[in-house]
Design a protein around this motif. Structure first.
Motif, short mmCIF file in Angstrom:
data_model
loop_
_atom_site.label_atom_id
_atom_site.label_comp_id
_atom_site.label_asym_id
_atom_site.label_seq_id
_atom_site.Cartn_x
_atom_site.Cartn_y
_atom_site.Cartn_z
N SER A 1 -3.09 7.05 7.63
CA SER A 1 -2.20 6.96 8.76
C SER A 1 -0.75 6.51 8.22
CB SER A 1 -2.71 5.74 10.00
OG SER A 1 -1.61 5.63 10.83
N ASP A 2 0.24 6.81 9.13
CA ASP A 2 1.63 6.43 8.78
C ASP A 2 2.09 5.39 9.44
OD1 ASP A 2 1.71 7.87 11.05
OD2 ASP A 2 3.22 9.17 10.46
N THR A 3 1.17 4.73 10.23
CA THR A 3 1.47 3.38 11.00
C THR A 3 0.48 2.23 10.55
OG1 THR A 3 1.95 2.47 12.97
CG2 THR A 3 0.14 3.87 12.96
N SER A 4 1.00 1.09 10.38
CA SER A 4 0.55 -0.03 9.96
C SER A 4 -0.24 -0.94 11.09
CB SER A 4 0.80 -0.99 8.76
OG SER A 4 2.19 -1.62 9.70
N TYR A 5 -1.25 -1.75 10.83
CA TYR A 5 -1.70 -2.67 12.00
C TYR A 5 -2.51 -3.46 10.95
CZ TYR A 5 -5.28 0.94 11.46
OH TYR A 5 -6.53 1.95 10.94
N GLU A 6 -2.80 -4.38 11.63
CA GLU A 6 -3.62 -5.71 11.16
C GLU A 6 -4.48 -5.23 10.33
OE1 GLU A 6 -5.42 -10.03 12.56
OE2 GLU A 6 -4.91 -8.63 14.05
N GLY A 7 -4.77 -5.77 9.15
CA GLY A 7 -5.58 -5.41 7.85
C GLY A 7 -5.30 -4.01 7.36
N TYR A 8 -4.25 -3.20 7.88
CA TYR A 8 -4.02 -2.02 7.37
C TYR A 8 -2.58 -1.52 7.03
CZ TYR A 8 -4.40 3.22 7.25
OH TYR A 8 -4.43 4.45 6.68
N GLU A 9 -2.33 -1.96 5.67
CA GLU A 9 -1.02 -1.81 5.20
C GLU A 9 -0.96 -0.70 4.17
OE1 GLU A 9 0.89 -5.67 4.54
OE2 GLU A 9 1.28 -5.64 6.81
N THR A 10 -1.92 -0.74 3.15
CA THR A 10 -1.69 0.09 1.94
C THR A 10 -1.48 1.58 2.16
OG1 THR A 10 -3.39 -1.38 0.75
CG2 THR A 10 -3.08 0.68 -0.20
#
Length: 404
Positions: A189-198
């Motif tokens: 994904s091109d958007t981050s959210y909690e626990g998902y940044e890499t």
């Protein structure tokens, strides 16, 4: 509408942000992408719009034209393949993956059981589907209710399996995450959210390629850079590079968003990654995002100086102006989201008080980025009043006259 960001600073690029986005990673991404057949080898044009600049009353106006980056038609061709490549190299590190051979499709047998998934408004999903097909893995794309049939078909043409939901973009992001968890797939994904940044970080690293080319092409640094909003990925990828490159002398960064999809504008007001207050449904499909990417906001909150909101009609007017070319300026095919930066400048220059507050005067050297061409040709023709093919023909004729 305008809000200035009290947290922005013109200082040396901070070390903690360099750990997220940096010139070295952008240079590596650029080298890898040079091996992908769907990326044009030459840098995209940096058009000088002298007559438009004179009309606005500024010293210089340039448009970085990402519509010709790739047959995919948008800047998103830079982000998804880089994120997918880094995913493969992390998970198959024991195989000593060669990026050049990966982009050329030499690991298809190894990746046959890999499935990636993402939600999209159109362009990111198409780029991910194309990259997955090139690498030899499977791709699932989740589309929300407002994504057109035309955009769906364009994504499916690259071999992706389409999943439709009835909700909006943010709900499609949630649905993609749930499908990935239940099926053992990987979200790109091109958007981050909690626990998902890499992955979002890897996507943004690809966007640094645009800034690298700008630095090479400019004859003098820009004083102002208008950047499309969305979840914040493009703005973070480009602004971080230029900030690291120019340090305290960086340009003034101005983010442009639709009135009804103002998540970054609201983030500046609330002092944290926030949600939009409007309906989110905008003709600028690529910017119709309801929630800012927290990872992108970590960069943006410290370098974006101003946030400007525009109406859909402003974007349509900008599409038409770019298509016609002001005076003797080159005609440019700019899609609904692609024209937003130019629209933000036009809106700012119509209001003298707003222009003064942004420092837009006779000394301003302004950069805008055309992030997409006619990625939905029928929508483009309806809004611009002519086909993208007609505008492209005028551009070719303009170029021929320039050579003579």
């Amino acid at each position: 509408m305008l809000v200035s960001n009290p947290k922005s600073r013109k200082i040396a690029y901070p070390a903690d942000l360099r750990a997220i986005l940096n010139i070295e990673a952008a240079s590596e991404s650029r080298a890898w992408l040079a091996n992908w057949p769907l990326i044009n080898r030459a840098s995209t044009p940096l058009w000088n719009l002298a007559d438009a600049a004179a009309q606005f009353g500024i010293a210089r106006l340039c448009v970085k034209d990402e519509s010709v980056r790739s047959p995919l038609g948008s800047f998103k061709a830079l982000g998804a393949p880089i994120a997918l490549a880094r995913l493969v190299m992390r998970h198959w590190h024991a195989h000593d993956i060669d990026p050049k051979r990966l982009f050329e499709g030499h690991y298809a047998r190894l990746l046959a059981n890999l499935t990636v998934i993402s939600a999209t408004d159109g362009n990111h999903g198409k780029a991910l589907a194309a990259a997955a097909r090139s690498f030899g893995c499977e791709c699932v794309i989740v589309l929300h209710a407002n994504v057109s049939e035309e955009r769906e078909q364009a994504i499916a043409a690259y071999g992706a399996r389409i999943v439709r939901i009835a909700g909006n973009y943010d709900e499609s992001v949630d649905h993609a995450a749930k499908l990935a968890q239940s099926n053992g797939w990987h979200v790109v994904s091109d958007t981050s959210y909690e626990g998902y940044e890499t992955m979002p970080r890897d996507v943004m690293q690809g966007y640094g390629v645009i800034a690298a080319e700008i630095v090479e092409q400019q004859d003098a640094p820009f004083t102002h850079v208008f950047l499309q909003g969305g979840v914040g990925g493009l703005a973070a990828g480009v602004a971080s590079y230029l900030w690291e490159r120019h340090g305290e002398a960086r340009p003034r960064f101005i983010v442009v968003e639709p009135v009804q999809a103002d998540c970054l504008y609201r983030s500046a007001i609330e002092g944290k990654a926030a949600k939009s207050t409007g309906s989110v449904d905008s003709v600028m499909a690529g910017l119709a995002c309801g929630e800012a990417s927290p990872l992108a906001w970590r960069v943006l909150e410290r370098c974006i100086d101003d946030f400007v909101l525009i109406e859909d009609s402003d974007a349509v007017d900008a599409m038409k102006a770019l298509a016609q070319g002001v005076g003797h300026d080159v005609p440019i095919v700019a899609g609904e989201s692609g024209a937003a930066g130019f629209a933000g400048l036009a809106v700012s220059m119509r209001d003298r008080r707003l222009a003064r507050s942004l420092g837009l005067d006779g000394n301003a050297r302004v950069l805008v980025i055309n992030t997409e061409g006619a990625t939905a040709p029928s929508v483009y023709a309806q809004l611009a009043g002519e086909s993208a093919a007609d505008v492209s023909k005028r551009q070719r004729d303009w170029l021929k006259r320039g050579v003579q």
